[in-house]
Design an enzyme around this catalytic site. Structure first.
Site, PDB file in Angstrom:
ATOM      1  N   LYS A  71      15.531   7.498  10.487  1.00 21.35           N
ATOM      2  CA  LYS A  71      15.599   8.012   9.118  1.00 21.35           C
ATOM      3  C   LYS A  71      16.918   8.762   8.858  1.00 21.35           C
ATOM      4  CE  LYS A  71      11.649   6.434   7.651  1.00 21.35           C
ATOM      5  NZ  LYS A  71      11.631   5.357   6.641  1.00 21.35           N
ATOM      6  N   ARG A 129       0.851  -1.213   0.000  1.00 18.36           N
ATOM      7  CA  ARG A 129       0.000   0.000   0.000  1.00 18.36           C
ATOM      8  C   ARG A 129       0.879   1.253   0.000  1.00 18.36           C
ATOM      9  NH1 ARG A 129      -2.067   0.328   6.322  1.00 18.36           N
ATOM     10  NH2 ARG A 129      -0.361   1.687   6.958  1.00 18.36           N
ATOM     11  N   ASN A 153      11.450   0.280   1.445  1.00 13.24           N
ATOM     12  CA  ASN A 153      10.400   1.276   1.667  1.00 13.24           C
ATOM     13  C   ASN A 153       9.631   1.058   2.965  1.00 13.24           C
ATOM     14  OD1 ASN A 153       7.962   3.118   0.755  1.00 13.24           O
ATOM     15  ND2 ASN A 153       7.096   1.082   1.117  1.00 13.24           N
ATOM     16  N   ASP A 169       7.980 -10.677   7.236  1.00 13.48           N
ATOM     17  CA  ASP A 169       8.281  -9.537   8.104  1.00 13.48           C
ATOM     18  C   ASP A 169       9.762  -9.216   7.934  1.00 13.48           C
ATOM     19  OD1 ASP A 169       8.951  -7.840  10.221  1.00 13.48           O
ATOM     20  OD2 ASP A 169       7.362  -8.663  11.485  1.00 13.48           O
ATOM     21  N   TYR A 181      11.720   7.842  15.230  1.00 13.26           N
ATOM     22  CA  TYR A 181      11.573   7.878  13.771  1.00 13.26           C
ATOM     23  C   TYR A 181      12.671   8.749  13.145  1.00 13.26           C
ATOM     24  CZ  TYR A 181       9.069   8.387   9.294  1.00 13.26           C
ATOM     25  OH  TYR A 181       8.718   8.368   7.972  1.00 13.26           O
TER      26      TYR A 181
END
Ligand code: NAD
Length: 436
Positions: free
Chosen positions: A345, A208, A276, A252, A341
């Site tokens: 990143k 998705r 991604n 996973d 996060y």
């Protein structure tokens, strides 16, 4: 979640009212479609300083007419020859008279020299660095859906895929970027229509959102796409894979043996590896339990390190292969509630910069990252209304990007002719006001 403000400003009363109130003026962006694959209008080629680049043949192959007609769709300014403040003035002299006439959703691409080429000449270093401030400032003021980017290069043909991308509707949401391109041009002939024909691409988190758009775009470019997602999302992964005549892999990515299982699943090897898959588990640090920290770091960074290492060690990435990982502007600028996060990143950017030269030398594989800004997905639709509105507007294009914008940027990095693009972290953020 539709951007109603963007639709409102596209109407005459909406434009009138929002202008009077001094509100942002987003312009509907022109994106790639089979019916409209290129920009409409001419390409203006300008030069500042004395250049050694052989640019004309590459620009001729973009398909945009170099006829110098009014209202160009794109302007390329070769500023690689800018060496001092006097020749920097030629940048102003070249663009000042034409910038107003660049068409809506048009492009300004400035070409500069690599900064290390000016390491022992501080005048040249100063004015080549000055191009970054110039480009980022022009990007913030140019408006009407137009973008401004800087490419540092020494060889025009090595940068052909990059110039084609930036001079096309595929780069609609990429602005204010500085992209370094090496000197090695593509070997052999390049199929610009179906560049990934005969190649296999694996997209993690492809069921998705952005991953699905990446899978679609790589399939459009001819790749056989393997859509990897967690077992709970297997039905969605299969649906995407079937639509794209690809295959699905329920796995996973945090599994300790994920790399080995991917290699076993794809014994003929992988050409394009797209990291991604990503999650958020937001909390301010004072309220963040170790479990929230650990799960985000594991999916977003540790699994990327683990699977990349395993696949490279097994020789599962073919020569000429491409790795594209997913960073975020939250990792570059920082974001309240996202220490986990943001750390994960920013870690991706570090991984890319370190591994890129070694992966190219040892395996013939490039390693780059995309750093999305505010992209319209289920993830951002769940953000509270006012924060979502601020996220959408706080960039030069005054709107959120679409998953396809990240996908097109990924496809450019995955392109067989993009071998000279290595170790880059390219933001797909409409030139977000956050971060550098
Ligand atoms: P999304 O939540 O819509 O999709 C992420 C996909 O990854 C899902 O299909 C999910 O099942 C899969 N996934 C999660 N954990 C996994 C695991 N352990 N193994 C395999 N698959 C797993 O997210 P999105 O908005 O499409 O984001 C995609 C990427 O882009 C992420 O890395 C995200 O951090 C990054 N990003 C998104 C935005 C944005 O605005 N949407 C901004 C910056 C960065």
């Amino acid at each position: 979640m539709a951007d109603r403000y963007l639709s409102f400003t596209a109407t005459a009363p909406g434009r009138f009212l929002t202008r009077r109130l001094g509100l942002p003026q987003p312009a509907a962006l022109r994106r790639w479609s089979p019916e409209h694959p290129s920009l409409t209008g001419s390409l203006l080629h300008l030069t500042a300083g004395t250049t050694a680049l052989d640019l004309a043949p590459v620009l001729a192959r973009t398909g945009l007419p170099l006829d110098g007609s009014a209202d160009p769709a794109a302007v390329v300014l070769d500023a690689t020859g800018v060496r001092d403040v006097e020749t920097l003035a030629e940048v102003h002299a070249a663009l000042h008279p034409v910038v107003r006439s660049v068409a809506a959703s048009g492009r300004v691409v400035v070409l500069g020299s690599p900064l290390d080429a000016a390491a022992d000449d501080h005048h040249r270093a100063a004015v080549q660095q000055a191009l970054e401030g110039f480009v980022r400032s022009l990007g913030k003021e140019i408006g009407r859906g137009r973008t401004v980017n800087l490419v540092r290069l020494t060889d025009a043909s090595a940068a052909e895929s990059t110039l084609r991308f930036l001079l096309s509707p595929r780069s609609a949401y990429v602005s204010g970027q500085v992209i370094g391109v090496g000197a090695e041009g593509p070997e052999g002939t390049v199929d610009w229509a179906l560049p990934l024909a005969g190649r296999t691409a694996l997209v993690t988190g492809g069921a998705r959102g952005i991953g699905e758009a990446v899978a679609e775009t790589l399939a459009r470019d001819g790749a056989h796409v393997v859509v990897l997602d967690i077992p709970q999302a297997e039905a969605d992964a299969r649906r995407v894979a079937e639509r794209l005549c690809g295959s699905a892999l329920a796995l996973d990515i945090t599994a300790a043996d994920a790399g080995e299982r991917i290699a076993a699943e794809l014994p003929d090897g992988i050409d394009v590896l797209i990291h991604n898959a990503g999650i958020t588990r937001d909390r301010r640090l004072v309220n963040m339990p170790a479990e929230r920290w650990g799960s985000v770091l594991d999916v977003n960074l540790a699994s990327v390190l683990r699977t990349t290492d395993a696949l490279l060690a097994k020789g599962a990435l073919r020569t000429g292969g491409r790795i594209v990982a997913t960073a975020s502007i939250a990792g570059l600028a920082g974001n309240a509630g996202q220490t986990n996060y943001g750390a994960s990143k920013a870690g991706i950017a570090g991984l890319v910069r370190s591994l890129a030269p070694r992966a190219l030398a040892g395996h013939g594989v490039t390693v780059n990252a995309v750093a999305p800004g505010f992209i319209e997905t289920k993830m951002t639709a769940a953000v509270p209304l006012f924060i979502r509105e601020a996220g959408r507007r706080m960039n030069s294009l005054a709107q959120g990007g679409l998953p396809v914008d990240v996908a097109e940027t990924t496809a450019w990095l995955a392109h067989p002719a993009s071998g000279a693009v290595n170790g880059q972290v390219v933001r797909v953020c409409g030139q977000s006001l956050l971060g550098a």
